[in-house]
Design a protein around this motif. Structure first.
Motif, mmCIF file in Angstrom:
data_model
loop_
_atom_site.group_PDB
_atom_site.id
_atom_site.type_symbol
_atom_site.label_atom_id
_atom_site.label_comp_id
_atom_site.label_asym_id
_atom_site.label_seq_id
_atom_site.Cartn_x
_atom_site.Cartn_y
_atom_site.Cartn_z
ATOM 1 N N ALA A 137 0.575 -0.927 -0.111
ATOM 2 C CA ALA A 137 -0.403 -0.541 -0.303
ATOM 3 C C ALA A 137 0.713 1.432 0.476
ATOM 4 C CB ALA A 137 -1.115 0.084 1.386
ATOM 5 N N TYR A 138 2.171 1.615 0.439
ATOM 6 C CA TYR A 138 2.582 2.335 1.477
ATOM 7 C C TYR A 138 3.658 2.925 0.278
ATOM 8 C CZ TYR A 138 6.556 5.630 2.381
ATOM 9 O OH TYR A 138 8.089 6.237 2.219
ATOM 10 N N LEU A 139 3.925 1.833 -1.384
ATOM 11 C CA LEU A 139 4.433 2.030 -2.524
ATOM 12 C C LEU A 139 3.337 2.906 -2.992
ATOM 13 C CD1 LEU A 139 6.907 -1.290 -2.802
ATOM 14 C CD2 LEU A 139 7.684 0.907 -2.188
ATOM 15 N N LEU A 140 2.175 1.761 -3.636
ATOM 16 C CA LEU A 140 1.513 2.875 -4.346
ATOM 17 C C LEU A 140 0.560 4.127 -3.905
ATOM 18 C CD1 LEU A 140 -0.172 1.930 -6.963
ATOM 19 C CD2 LEU A 140 -2.358 0.744 -5.058
ATOM 20 N N ASP A 141 0.761 4.471 -2.763
ATOM 21 C CA ASP A 141 0.283 5.291 -2.063
ATOM 22 C C ASP A 141 1.795 6.428 -2.368
ATOM 23 O OD1 ASP A 141 -1.586 7.504 -1.543
ATOM 24 O OD2 ASP A 141 -0.067 7.031 0.976
ATOM 25 N N LYS A 142 2.778 6.253 -1.910
ATOM 26 C CA LYS A 142 3.874 7.563 -2.068
ATOM 27 C C LYS A 142 5.113 7.464 -3.676
ATOM 28 C CE LYS A 142 2.754 8.254 2.402
ATOM 29 N NZ LYS A 142 2.459 9.390 2.307
ATOM 30 N N LEU A 143 4.578 6.128 -3.457
ATOM 31 C CA LEU A 143 6.048 5.722 -4.783
ATOM 32 C C LEU A 143 5.034 5.559 -6.122
ATOM 33 C CD1 LEU A 143 8.779 4.109 -3.321
ATOM 34 C CD2 LEU A 143 8.323 6.574 -3.438
ATOM 35 N N ARG A 144 3.760 5.285 -6.324
ATOM 36 C CA ARG A 144 2.968 5.105 -7.295
ATOM 37 C C ARG A 144 3.736 3.916 -7.971
ATOM 38 N NH1 ARG A 144 -1.860 6.977 -6.260
ATOM 39 N NH2 ARG A 144 -2.045 9.336 -5.896
ATOM 40 N N LEU A 145 3.731 2.937 -7.286
ATOM 41 C CA LEU A 145 4.474 2.008 -7.413
ATOM 42 C C LEU A 145 4.022 0.881 -7.057
ATOM 43 C CD1 LEU A 145 8.223 1.905 -7.657
ATOM 44 C CD2 LEU A 145 7.127 1.676 -9.070
ATOM 45 N N LYS A 146 3.160 0.184 -8.206
ATOM 46 C CA LYS A 146 2.921 -2.091 -8.317
ATOM 47 C C LYS A 146 2.933 -2.256 -7.975
ATOM 48 C CE LYS A 146 -1.717 -3.516 -9.374
ATOM 49 N NZ LYS A 146 -3.236 -3.524 -10.170
ATOM 50 N N ILE A 147 3.598 -3.482 -7.412
ATOM 51 C CA ILE A 147 4.723 -4.578 -7.661
ATOM 52 C C ILE A 147 3.765 -5.663 -7.701
ATOM 53 C CG2 ILE A 147 6.113 -5.861 -6.603
ATOM 54 C CD1 ILE A 147 7.823 -3.399 -5.361
ATOM 55 N N ARG A 148 3.866 -6.871 -8.286
ATOM 56 C CA ARG A 148 2.905 -7.936 -8.379
ATOM 57 C C ARG A 148 4.129 -9.102 -8.715
ATOM 58 N NH1 ARG A 148 -0.944 -8.692 -12.549
ATOM 59 N NH2 ARG A 148 0.638 -8.095 -14.483
ATOM 60 N N VAL A 149 4.098 -10.263 -8.188
ATOM 61 C CA VAL A 149 4.757 -11.060 -8.361
ATOM 62 C C VAL A 149 4.405 -12.603 -8.982
ATOM 63 C CG1 VAL A 149 6.090 -13.489 -6.631
ATOM 64 C CG2 VAL A 149 6.318 -11.107 -5.410
ATOM 65 N N LEU A 150 4.912 -13.020 -10.118
ATOM 66 C CA LEU A 150 4.042 -13.416 -11.245
ATOM 67 C C LEU A 150 4.625 -15.220 -11.242
ATOM 68 C CD1 LEU A 150 3.689 -10.784 -14.212
ATOM 69 C CD2 LEU A 150 2.256 -11.479 -11.908
ATOM 70 N N GLY A 151 5.833 -15.638 -10.999
ATOM 71 C CA GLY A 151 5.992 -16.362 -10.761
ATOM 72 C C GLY A 151 7.260 -16.718 -9.583
ATOM 73 N N ILE A 152 7.266 -17.973 -8.640
ATOM 74 C CA ILE A 152 8.433 -17.749 -8.131
ATOM 75 C C ILE A 152 8.814 -19.433 -8.591
ATOM 76 C CG2 ILE A 152 7.409 -16.723 -5.981
ATOM 77 C CD1 ILE A 152 5.603 -18.455 -5.154
ATOM 78 N N SER A 153 10.186 -19.952 -7.876
ATOM 79 C CA SER A 153 10.822 -20.896 -7.992
ATOM 80 C C SER A 153 11.549 -21.528 -6.788
ATOM 81 C CB SER A 153 11.057 -21.243 -8.931
ATOM 82 O OG SER A 153 11.921 -22.257 -9.337
ATOM 83 N N ASN A 154 11.472 -22.602 -6.040
ATOM 84 C CA ASN A 154 12.787 -23.239 -5.143
ATOM 85 C C ASN A 154 13.309 -24.312 -6.148
ATOM 86 O OD1 ASN A 154 10.885 -25.884 -4.751
ATOM 87 N ND2 ASN A 154 10.191 -24.304 -2.838
ATOM 88 N N SER A 155 14.207 -24.713 -5.831
ATOM 89 C CA SER A 155 14.219 -26.181 -6.595
ATOM 90 C C SER A 155 13.912 -26.938 -6.455
ATOM 91 C CB SER A 155 16.558 -26.525 -5.409
ATOM 92 O OG SER A 155 15.510 -27.215 -4.017
ATOM 93 N N ARG A 156 12.998 -27.178 -6.086
ATOM 94 C CA ARG A 156 12.289 -28.371 -6.574
ATOM 95 C C ARG A 156 10.629 -28.035 -7.478
ATOM 96 N NH1 ARG A 156 9.795 -29.121 -2.371
ATOM 97 N NH2 ARG A 156 10.083 -27.948 -0.837
ATOM 98 N N LYS A 157 10.251 -27.026 -7.344
ATOM 99 C CA LYS A 157 8.875 -26.624 -7.515
ATOM 100 C C LYS A 157 8.851 -24.729 -8.347
ATOM 101 C CE LYS A 157 6.153 -29.834 -6.148
ATOM 102 N NZ LYS A 157 5.179 -31.352 -7.459
ATOM 103 N N MET A 158 7.993 -24.813 -9.102
ATOM 104 C CA MET A 158 7.669 -23.465 -9.254
ATOM 105 C C MET A 158 6.753 -23.468 -10.022
ATOM 106 S SD MET A 158 8.891 -23.938 -13.381
ATOM 107 C CE MET A 158 8.417 -24.608 -14.375
#
Length: 815
Positions: A489-510
Motif C-alpha cells: 500500500a505504501y509503495l502505491l500511495d507514495k511512489l506510485r509503484l504496483k509490485i506483482r509477483v507473477l512467478g516463483i521457484s525453488n529447487s523443487r517446484k515453480m
C-alpha cells in the motif's frame, strides 16, 4: 422514433433476449422503436463454417446444422407461449430446410461462391428476428417483422460494401412512414443488391443497418447495445486497467473502430456523420451504465489521447531500391497496381530519401499484392534498380487516437520512449497530417505489452507496475516476499509503484500466476506447483512478455547466474544477491553490463557487497561524478565478522561457525565464507566497479584454514576438521589478545592490486569494535584522501539482504 441495435452476445440465450426486451420496453414508454437484431451469438460463425465444410466435402456440416436447428426451436419454445408456437416452429423448420438445400448444393458441387456465401450467412438474422418478433407479440406489444432485404440495397465487391443510399433511403422512408406500430423488428446485416439477390453488409453489419435506418429517417440518436459499457480506452481483454470512454467524436470512433476496436463496425459512422446523429454505445446487461456517446465533438473528453487500439491481422510489404529515387510517377504506378487488385492499404510510410516504400495490408492479401507488384516492376527488378517486394509477417499495428493530440507537443516522444524502454522495436511509423492518429508497426508478440505500456503512460494515474519473477524463496526470498506484502500500500500511495509477483521457484517446484501470486499463502501454493525447470522458467517469463519484468535471483547458484544473459538479452531486468556472475570471468561480467545497456534492462546487484548497505551505489556515484579511487579498505564478511566477534575460546571455533550458519550469516556452504572466497569475490566486484579489469585469480588470498579443511567435500566433514584444528584457532586468538588487537578479515584494493586475509587491528583503527555481523568500507579517493568516506552497518543476514534486493527493485521502478 428510437432506433436500437442488439448484437449477438445480447441474444446468446433466452434469458439474455428477455433482458434485451426489458430495455426495449423502457424505450417504448417514450416513443415507437425500430429494433435491429443480429443473429444469436455464434450462429453466423457456424453458418460460414458449415459452408466451408460442405464445400470441402465434409458431411460434418449436417451435425452442426442439426444442433443449430435444435437451438432455435428450443429458443422459440422458451420464449413463445405454447398456444402461439405452431407458426414460428413451422417457420424455423422451413428456413432450416432451405439452408439444408443450400448446403447440399455446395456439398455436391464442392464449390462455394461469394453469392451463395452471402445468402447463407444472412440466415442467422432472419431466424433470430422471426423468433423475437413472435416473443414481443406474446408480450402484447404491437409488432411488425421487417424484411430489411427488401429495403436496403447494396453491392459487394471483394468484401467491400457499397450502399445505394438513394434507393435505400427512399425505401426506408416510404416503408416506415406508412406503418403505425409500436415496435419494428428488423434483421441486421442482410440486404439485397440491385438485381434483388440477397446480400450482406459485412461482418458486424447490424450496426451498419441501424445507422442506415437512422440516417434515412434523420433521427436524433441511435442506440447500439452490446456486452460492454461502451468503447474503451483499450481492449479490456488485453489491458485490465482499460475503462470506458464517456464521450468521443465521430472521427475518433472511426479511427478506433478501423484499428480494431470491435465494439463498433467501422462503416456505421458513414450514414450518421453528416447528419450529426448521435450514437450511444450501451451495455445490454447493465443498461443504466452511461456507456459511450459518439457525436460531432469530444470536448468533454479532457485527455490528449482518447484511446489505444491495434490491428494484428496484417503483413508489411516493403519495396526499395535506388531506381525509385527521383523517379516521378513511381508511387502512382505502385498504388495503381494495388488498386487494380482491389487491395486496401492499411498503413503507408515512405522514407524522405524516396529509397523505399513500406505499406501494411491484410495478411490474406499480402501474397497477391507481392505478386502483382513484382510483375508490374519486373523490368526494374531484372535491372536491379529495385528489389523484389519483401513480406514481413507476425507484425501488428498499434495506434494512439485522439482529437486533441494535435494540440499537445511531445506525444510521439512519450509514445516511442515508453515502447523503447520496454524494448519494443518499431518497424514502421505513420502519422496523418490531422495528427489524430499516430501508428506504429511492431512485432505481434509485443502487442499486449505495448498496449499495457502505452495505457500506463497515457491513461492511468502516474504509476508503474513491476512484474517480478523470483527464484530462491528460502531464507532471503521468503523475507523479500514478506517485505513486498508489507509495503504494498505504501509503495502505491507514495511512489506510485504496483509490485506483482507473477512467478516463483525453488529447487523443487515453480509456480506462475498472471493475476499475481497471493503473498499470504504462497508457500502452500508453491508446494502444489509444477516441477522446477530453469529453462522452462525462463521461457515462461519470456513468453508472458510483461512490461517492466524483473528476474530476481536469491540463490548462490552458479547455474542460475548463467541465465542472466538470457534475461537481459530479452529486456528483462535482473536483480540479484548472487555474487557468482559479477565475480565470474571478466569477459562474462562485461558482457552482462553490455547486454544491460544494449537492451535497456537494469542489472542491479547492490547486495553482492554488504547486503543492504549502499556500498556499490556509493562507489558508482563516486566514479560517475569523476572521483578517482585511491584505495579501498574493508571488512566485507558479515559471517566472518560475526565469527571472530563471538569466538573467545570459551567454546570451540566450529561451534561459533555453526551458530553463524544457523542464524543465516553464512552461505549454505560455510566454507565459502571462511575460505575467504566470498570476500575475494566482493573486493573483485568493487575493483571492477572502480574501473579495474581483474580476475578472481588476481586477488591475493591469505588462508587461516588448513588445506585439509579447504579440501573437505561436505559440511559434515568440514566441521569435523574444524573441531580437530581447534588448537590452531586458539593460538590465532591468543596472539591477537596478547597484542591488544582484534581479529578482522580485511579486504584491500590499492595500486591496481587486491588482497584479502585475516589481520590484527588495534583499538584505534576504524575496524575495531565492529559488532555482530557489521561490515565497513573505507573509500580513499581524490576527494577523500586523508579522511575516507565510510559506509558502515549490518552486512549480513536474511532480513537486510532482502531489504537490499527490495531497494534495487524499487530503484528500477523509479527509473
Amino acid at each position: 422514433m428510437h432506433i436500437l441495435k442488439f448484437g449477438g452476445s445480447s441474444l446468446a440465450s433466452s434469458e439474455r433476449i428477455k433482458l434485451a426486451a426489458k430495455t426495449i420496453q423502457e424505450h417504448l414508454k417514450k416513443d415507437s422503436v425500430i429494433a435491429v437484431f443480429s443473429a444469436f451469438g455464434g450462429v453466423t460463425n457456424d453458418l460460414l463454417h458449415m459452408a466451408d465444410l460442405a464445400a470441402a466435402g465434409d458431411e460434418e456440416f449436417k451435425k452442426i446444422l442439426e444442433t443449430n436447428e435444435k437451438r432455435h426451436l428450443d429458443a422459440a419454445r422458451e420464449l413463445v407461449p405454447v398456444t402461439s408456437q405452431s407458426g414460428i416452429l413451422s417457420r424455423i423448420k422451413s428456413e432450416f430446410n432451405r439452408l439444408e438445400t443450400l448446403f447440399e448444393g455446395v456439398f455436391l458441387l464442392n464449390e462455394l461462391s461469394e453469392k451463395t456465401k452471402h445468402v447463407i450467412s444472412g440466415y442467422g438474422e432472419i431466424l433470430s428476428t422471426a423468433i423475437i418478433s413472435e416473443y414481443f407479440k406474446s408480450l402484447g406489444v404491437s409488432t411488425e417483422l421487417v424484411d430489411s432485404r427488401e429495403l436496403i440495397v447494396c453491392k459487394n465487391i471483394h468484401e467491400k460494401v457499397f450502399v445505394n443510399y438513394e434507393k435505400t433511403n427512399q425505401n426506408l422512408q416510404e416503408y416506415f412512414s406508412a406503418k403505425q406500430v409500436e415496435l419494428f423488428v428488423v434483421p441486421g446485416f442482410v440486404a439485397k443488391n440491385d438485381l434483388g439477390v440477397p446480400s450482406t453488409l459485412g461482418r458486424g453489419g447490424s450496426d451498419f443497418t441501424a445507422a442506415i435506418i437512422a440516417g434515412a429517417l434523420q433521427t436524433e440518436k441511435v442506440w447500439i447495445y452490446t456486452d460492454v459499457n461502451g468503447m474503451f480506452t483499450a481492449n479490456p481483454n488485453l489491458v485490465p486497467h482499460a475503462y470506458s470512454l464517456k464521450n468521443i467524436s465521430y472521427e475518433e470512433a472511426m479511427e478506433l473502430s478501423h484499428f480494431g476496436a470491435k465494439v463498433l463496425y467501422p462503416p456505421t459512422l458513414q450514414p450518421v456523420l453528416d447528419k450529426n446523429i448521435e450514437i450511444h454505445i450501451k451495455n445490454t446487461f447493465d443498461p443504466d451504465e452511461e456507456g459511450t456517446l459518439i457525436s460531432k465533438s469530444s470536448e468533454k473528453n479532457f485527455r490528449w489521447v482518447t484511446g489505444i487500439t491495434h490491428i494484428d491481422s496484417i503483413k508489411l510489404l516493403n519495396i526499395e531500391g535506388s531506381g525509385m529515387v527521383g523517379i516521378s510517377g513511381f508511387s502512382k504506378r505502385f498504388f495503381e497496381v494495388l488498386f487494380q487488385q482491389n487491395i486496401n492499404v492499411v498503413l503507408i510510410t515512405q522514407a524522405s530519401s524516396e529509397h523505399s516504400i513500406c505499406i501494411a495490408v491484410k495478411d490474406l492479401e499480402a501474397e497477391a499484392a507481392k505478386e502483382a507488384i513484382d510483375e508490374a516492376f519486373e523490368n526494374e527488378i531484372k535491372a536491379k534498380k529495385i528489389k523484389p517486394v519483401q513480406i514481413e509477417d507476425e507484425v501488428a499495428i498499434i495506434a494512439l487516437v485522439g482529437d486533441r493530440m494535435k494540440s499537445h507537443h511531445g506525444l510521439s516522444g512519450k509514445m516511442f520512449s515508453a515502447l523503447g524502454n520496454n524494448n519494443i522495436n518499431i518497424r514502421a511509423i505513420a502519422q496523418g497530417s490531422s495528427e489524430r492518429n499516430i501508428s506504429a508497426v511492431i512485432s505481434k508478440a509485443d502487442v499486449t505489452k505495448a498496449l499495457n505500456t502505452l495505457h500506463e503512460q497515457f491513461f492511468e494515474v502516474p504509476s508503474k507496475e513491476l512484474n517480478l519473477f523470483i527464484t530462491g524463496v528460502g531464507n532471503v526470498g521468503s523475507r523479500l516476499m514478506g517485505q513486498i506484502k508489507k509495503q504494498e500500500a505504501y509503495l502505491l500511495d507514495k511512489l506510485r509503484l504496483k509490485i506483482r509477483v507473477l512467478g516463483i521457484s525453488n529447487s523443487r517446484k515453480m509456480l506462475f500466476d498472471e493475476n499475481g501470486i497471493d503473498l499470504d499463502n504462497w508457500e502452500s501454493v508453491l508446494n502444489e506447483g509444477e516441477k522446477a525447470d530453469k529453462l522452462e522458467f525462463f521461457n515462461r517469463v519470456n513468453t508472458l512478455n510483461y512490461r517492466n519484468s524483473i528476474f530476481v535471483d536469491n540463490t548462490a547458484s552458479p547455474e542460475i547466474s548463467g541465465w542472466y544473459k538470457n534475461y537481459l538479452a530479452n529486456s528483462i531486468s535482473v536483480v540479484t544477491c548472487n555474487k557468482i556472475a559479477c565475480a565470474d570471468a571478466l569477459e562474462n561480467y562485461q558482457n552482462l553490463q553490455n547486454l544491460s545497456r544494449e537492451y535497456g534492462a537494469s542489472f542491479l546487484y547492490e547486495t553482492n557487497v554488504g547486503a543492504g548497505l549502499p556500498i556499490i551505489d556509493t562507489l558508482q556515484n563516486l566514479v560517475n561524478s569523476g572521483d578517482r579511487i585511491i584505495k579501498i579498505q574493508a571488512v566485507l564478511s558479515g559471517s566472518l565478522n560475526f565469527v571472530f566477534n563471538n569466538y573467545d575460546t570459551t567454546q570451540p571455533f566450529y561451534k561459533v561457525v555453526e551458530q553463524a550458519m544457523k542464524e543465516g550469516y553464512t552461505e549454505p556452504d560455510p566454507k565459502i565464507d571462511l575460505s575467504g572466497v566470498d570476500v575475494a569475490r566482493k573486493i573483485l566486484i568493487l575493483a571492477r566497479e572502480s574501473g579495474l579489469e581483474l580476475e578472481l585469480d588476481d586477488i591475493e588470498r591469505e588462508d587461516f584454514l588448513s588445506q585439509e579443511s579447504l579440501n573437505s567435500q561436505n559440511n559434515e566433514e568440514f566441521f569435523r576438521i574444524l573441531e580437530a584444528d581447534e588448537n590452531v584457532f586458539q593460538e590465532i586468538y591468543e596472539n591477537a589478545n596478547n597484542n591488544h588487537a582484534e581479529l578482522k578479515y580485511v579486504a584491500q584494493l590499492e595500486d591496481g592490486k587486491a588482497k584479502v586475509g585475516l589481520q590484527e587491528v588495534g583499538a584505534t583503527h576504524p575496524f575495531a569494535n565492529l559488532s555482530g555481523s557489521d561490515n565497513i568500507v573505507l573509500f580513499f579517493t581524490d576527494r577523500y584522501p586523508e579522511q575516507p568516506l565510510i559506509v558502515k552497518g549490518a552486512g549480513a543476514g536474511a532480513e537486510v539482504t532482502a531489504s537490499g534486493i527490495f531497494a534495487d527493485i524499487i530503484r528500477i521502478g523509479k527509473k
